[in-house]
Design a protein around this motif. Structure first.
Motif, short mmCIF file in Angstrom:
data_model
loop_
_atom_site.label_atom_id
_atom_site.label_comp_id
_atom_site.label_asym_id
_atom_site.label_seq_id
_atom_site.Cartn_x
_atom_site.Cartn_y
_atom_site.Cartn_z
N ILE A 26 47.77 51.89 33.61
CA ILE A 26 48.22 50.73 34.62
C ILE A 26 49.63 50.19 34.39
O ILE A 26 50.23 49.62 35.22
CB ILE A 26 46.79 50.07 35.35
N THR A 27 49.31 48.90 33.33
CA THR A 27 49.67 47.90 33.03
C THR A 27 51.53 48.79 32.38
O THR A 27 52.37 48.68 33.06
CB THR A 27 50.01 47.41 31.78
N GLY A 28 51.22 49.88 31.96
CA GLY A 28 52.17 51.32 31.66
C GLY A 28 53.09 51.73 32.69
O GLY A 28 53.71 52.37 32.49
N ALA A 29 52.25 51.59 33.54
CA ALA A 29 52.94 52.03 35.21
C ALA A 29 53.86 51.37 35.67
O ALA A 29 54.53 51.55 36.90
CB ALA A 29 51.72 52.94 36.12
N GLY A 30 53.99 50.26 35.07
CA GLY A 30 54.70 48.66 36.06
C GLY A 30 53.54 48.23 37.11
O GLY A 30 54.60 47.81 37.68
N PHE A 31 52.73 48.34 36.94
CA PHE A 31 52.07 47.55 37.60
C PHE A 31 51.71 45.96 36.49
O PHE A 31 51.51 46.10 35.02
CB PHE A 31 50.99 47.74 38.07
N THR A 32 50.81 44.93 36.81
CA THR A 32 50.82 43.76 36.45
C THR A 32 49.49 42.87 36.51
O THR A 32 48.91 43.41 37.75
CB THR A 32 51.62 42.24 36.37
N VAL A 33 48.73 43.89 35.35
CA VAL A 33 47.44 43.23 36.01
C VAL A 33 47.11 41.59 36.57
O VAL A 33 46.71 41.10 35.36
CB VAL A 33 45.91 44.06 34.58
N LYS A 34 46.28 41.35 37.26
CA LYS A 34 46.11 39.39 38.05
C LYS A 34 44.78 39.76 37.50
O LYS A 34 44.43 37.97 37.32
CB LYS A 34 46.10 39.32 39.29
N ASP A 35 43.64 40.04 37.64
CA ASP A 35 42.26 39.92 37.58
C ASP A 35 41.65 41.46 36.94
O ASP A 35 41.86 42.44 36.88
CB ASP A 35 41.24 39.23 38.03
N ILE A 36 40.86 41.38 36.17
CA ILE A 36 40.09 42.32 35.52
C ILE A 36 38.62 41.72 35.20
O ILE A 36 38.09 40.36 34.07
CB ILE A 36 41.35 43.16 34.10
N ARG A 37 37.15 42.26 35.28
CA ARG A 37 36.49 42.45 34.33
C ARG A 37 36.10 43.33 33.72
O ARG A 37 35.72 44.86 34.52
CB ARG A 37 35.57 42.48 35.68
N ARG A 38 35.55 43.55 32.86
CA ARG A 38 34.77 44.36 31.56
C ARG A 38 33.47 43.88 31.58
O ARG A 38 33.35 43.27 31.13
CB ARG A 38 35.97 44.02 30.36
N PHE A 39 33.36 45.12 31.70
CA PHE A 39 31.88 44.83 31.44
C PHE A 39 30.92 46.34 31.04
O PHE A 39 31.64 47.48 30.95
CB PHE A 39 30.87 44.81 32.69
N ASP A 40 29.22 46.67 30.28
CA ASP A 40 28.71 47.88 30.90
C ASP A 40 27.74 48.37 31.90
O ASP A 40 27.17 47.20 32.08
CB ASP A 40 28.06 48.00 29.34
N PHE A 41 27.54 49.39 32.34
CA PHE A 41 27.42 49.30 33.88
C PHE A 41 26.17 50.09 32.66
O PHE A 41 26.20 51.43 32.36
CB PHE A 41 28.20 50.50 34.21
N LEU A 42 25.05 49.03 32.94
CA LEU A 42 23.81 49.75 32.25
C LEU A 42 22.88 49.96 33.43
O LEU A 42 22.82 50.30 34.38
CB LEU A 42 22.84 48.41 31.81
N ILE A 43 21.72 51.68 33.28
CA ILE A 43 21.36 52.12 33.21
C ILE A 43 19.89 51.49 33.31
O ILE A 43 19.52 52.31 31.62
CB ILE A 43 20.93 53.47 33.72
N ASN A 44 18.91 50.53 32.99
CA ASN A 44 17.73 50.45 32.87
C ASN A 44 18.17 50.08 31.86
O ASN A 44 17.16 49.79 30.91
CB ASN A 44 15.93 51.67 33.07
N GLY A 45 18.46 48.85 31.93
CA GLY A 45 18.97 47.94 30.46
C GLY A 45 19.28 48.75 29.56
O GLY A 45 19.71 47.95 28.55
N ARG A 46 19.94 50.30 29.90
CA ARG A 46 19.74 50.86 28.30
C ARG A 46 21.96 51.09 29.20
O ARG A 46 22.64 51.52 29.98
CB ARG A 46 19.35 52.20 27.82
#
Length: 212
Positions: free
Chosen positions: A176-196
């Protein structure tokens, strides 16, 4: 003319995959993605139309682009069940059926993992959104943890075959940044299923705007 996309097996099983994900928290992710969206919207890779019921009332219109015919039919049914004006159209991310600088917001939700030419698709987003517009994205991505990434890389060929071209190893934020966008906000997380955590657990939700 762009080559048609057909994944009949994946299109049959994806509604079940999506229902399972929604039962374990992805509805909240979709709501987070779409919070505050307004004006004219293009959704790229609409799939079954799972986002449609979560759009805010401030949205004037959604043009939902989906290349896979079986998924597109499901999206058309979902569009008929909401009061928001949603036009479901055939098209590919690399060749969007839309005019230049027409949309306030572009939505990409669990689709950049499957697109063959991510650079071309993001160039198209830059073309169709207004210079003051934005890209909202929700994607699973390559793991930042080396050991997990190595497993993703090993499994990826089989995963792509079974998952309609889905990739586990995309560095979507960098794309996304390489294509000419500036990231304004981002949340990085692990999508856990039943805690795993699973191979597709590393995820991001964010907003980017054209850099120019």
């Amino acid at each position: 003319m762009a080559r048609a996309i057909s994944h009949p097996l994946f299109a049959r099983i994806y509604p079940r995959i999506n229902a399972f994900a929604e039962a374990h928290g992805s509805i909240d992710h979709r709501r987070e993605l779409l919070a505050g969206v307004r004006g004219r919207v293009i959704e790229i890779g609409a799939g079954t139309g799972a986002n449609f019921r979560h759009y805010p009332s401030e949205v004037e219109q959604v043009v939902a682009v989906e290349p896979e015919p079986r998924l597109r039919a499901l999206a058309e049914r979902a569009a008929a069940e909401v009061t928001l004006p949603v036009d479901v159209v055939e098209g590919r991310a690399e060749h969007l059926p839309a005019a230049d600088h027409h949309f306030d917001v572009a939505i990409m939700s669990l689709v950049l993992c499957t697109i063959a030419d991510v650079s071309a698709a993001l160039d198209e987003v830059l073309r169709v959104v207004k210079p003051t517009g934005e890209l909202r994205f929700y994607e699973h991505v390559r793991s930042p943890r080396l050991r997990q990434f190595r497993v993703q890389r090993t499994v990826n060929p089989l995963w792509r075959l079974a998952g309609g071209g889905c990739n586990l190893t995309r560095d979507t934020e960098q794309a996304i940044t390489g294509a000419g966008f500036t990231v304004k906000d981002i949340r990085r997380f692990d999508f856990l299923i039943n805690g795993r955590a699973g191979l597709a657990s590393p995820s991001i939700i964010g907003t980017a705007r054209p850099s120019g």
